[in-house]
Write a protein that holds these residues in place. Structure first.
Motif, short mmCIF file in Angstrom:
data_model
loop_
_atom_site.label_atom_id
_atom_site.label_comp_id
_atom_site.label_asym_id
_atom_site.label_seq_id
_atom_site.Cartn_x
_atom_site.Cartn_y
_atom_site.Cartn_z
N MET A 51 0.84 -1.20 0.00
CA MET A 51 0.00 0.00 0.00
C MET A 51 0.87 1.25 0.00
O MET A 51 1.98 1.25 0.54
N GLU A 55 -2.22 5.75 1.49
CA GLU A 55 -3.23 4.77 1.90
C GLU A 55 -2.97 4.29 3.33
O GLU A 55 -3.92 4.12 4.12
N LYS A 177 -13.42 6.79 2.37
CA LYS A 177 -12.14 6.56 1.71
C LYS A 177 -11.43 5.36 2.33
O LYS A 177 -10.74 4.60 1.65
N ALA A 181 -10.04 1.98 0.47
CA ALA A 181 -8.67 1.50 0.64
C ALA A 181 -8.65 0.06 1.14
O ALA A 181 -7.82 -0.75 0.71
#
Length: 307
Positions: A51, A55, A177, A181
């Motif tokens: 990631m 993130e 969000k 993710a």
């Protein structure tokens, strides 16, 4: 054989994906209905899931902002007032929670429960029969207990309202969000696990082939399994398992294949396959086997791999 199964993916501080926890001797590696609990620590997100820093920070921000949403157990519940406080809603709690429950089509008794904080000597049923004015006169407050899924849904949608304050909008957007993710993290976790599954299968196969060859030759089981694994690491990295873990800054209980890049993982798989072939050929001379493995590895990868 005990098989652990899990059918639901819970999204929060712990990312839970179908994967392998352990593999007994008769384990079928094609079977995937076993659960891995991969805690979303900074190290796991970066090294295992690849990631981005953005993130990772998003996940960490979510975990800090919403501690009430971190419990992923099946029967987890969230106090509505706590969620209201975490979202920094400036509206009256009772008005806000009723509106949110209506917005997400929550069903009382399934998605949430109403609980009366009883400072007088009344039962919950008696308080339920009272009017709001009567309960207020007795100093009784009304609380809402939400199941974890409804709490998360409310956290996502509450910031969409135009009249909501900017901080609540920001926090609600953070939740939305975060789940985007996490959806990506689950896909990455599946990819990561599929790759590592092959190396674990081959490692187990190599040890079994070594044991069978040794028993066939000497009529007893070998004792130096660790040396065989070290040979693989020396071929690939010119390091022992101990040296490699030190280089990768791993704890003694952390498996090396789980903390290396995918291309390095493929090199390990290649070496396991060659070792399996050697043992099936009855090649038990350590020096001969090691030199042959190095020769083939160098031809394939151009020399040892830098960590």
């Amino acid at each position: 054989m005990v098989v652990y199964t899990f059918s639901t993916i819970y999204l929060s501080g712990h990312c839970e994906v179908n994967s392998i926890v352990g593999q007994p001797d008769d384990y079928d590696f094609k079977q995937k209905e076993v659960i891995l609990f991969m805690k979303l620590t900074k190290a796991n997100m970066k090294k295992k899931l690849g990631m981005s820093d953005e993130e990772i920070q998003l996940v960490l921000d979510y975990q800090e902002a919403f501690p009430s949403l971190q419990d992923t157990s099946k029967d987890a519940v969230v106090d509505g007032r706590t969620l209201w406080e975490e979202l920094k809603v400036q509206q009256d709690f009772t008005h806000w929670i009723k509106k949110q429950l209506e917005k997400v089509d929550a069903v009382e008794g399934e998605d949430f429960s109403v609980v009366f904080e009883n400072f007088a000597q009344f039962t919950q049923d008696e308080l339920k029969e009272m009017s709001s004015q009567q309960r207020s006169a007795y100093g009784v407050t009304v609380e809402y207990v939400l199941n974890i899924d409804i709490a998360k849904e409310i956290a996502m949608v509450t910031g969409v309202a135009q009249k909501m304050n900017e901080e609540t909008k920001r926090l609600s957007k953070l939740v939305r969000k975060y789940f985007i993710a996490i959806e990506k993290a689950i896909r990455l976790a599946h990819d990561w696990e599929d790759t590592r599954l092959e190396s674990r299968k081959l490692q187990k196969h190599m040890m079994r082939a070594y044991e069978e060859a040794y028993v066939s030759e000497y009529n007893r089981k070998p004792r130096n399994y660790g040396t065989i694994q070290d040979d693989v690491y020396y071929v690939c990295f010119d390091m022992s398992a101990k040296q490699l873990k030190k280089e990768l800054e791993l704890k003694y209980y952390q498996a090396v294949p789980e903390w290396v890049e995918e291309e390095i993982e493929k090199a390990l798989c290649y070496t396991y396959e060659k070792m399996i072939t050697f043992f099936e050929m009855g090649m038990l001379d350590d020096k001969e086997r090691f030199n042959m493995a190095v020769k083939l590895f160098d031809k394939k990868f151009g020399g040892v791999i830098e960590i």
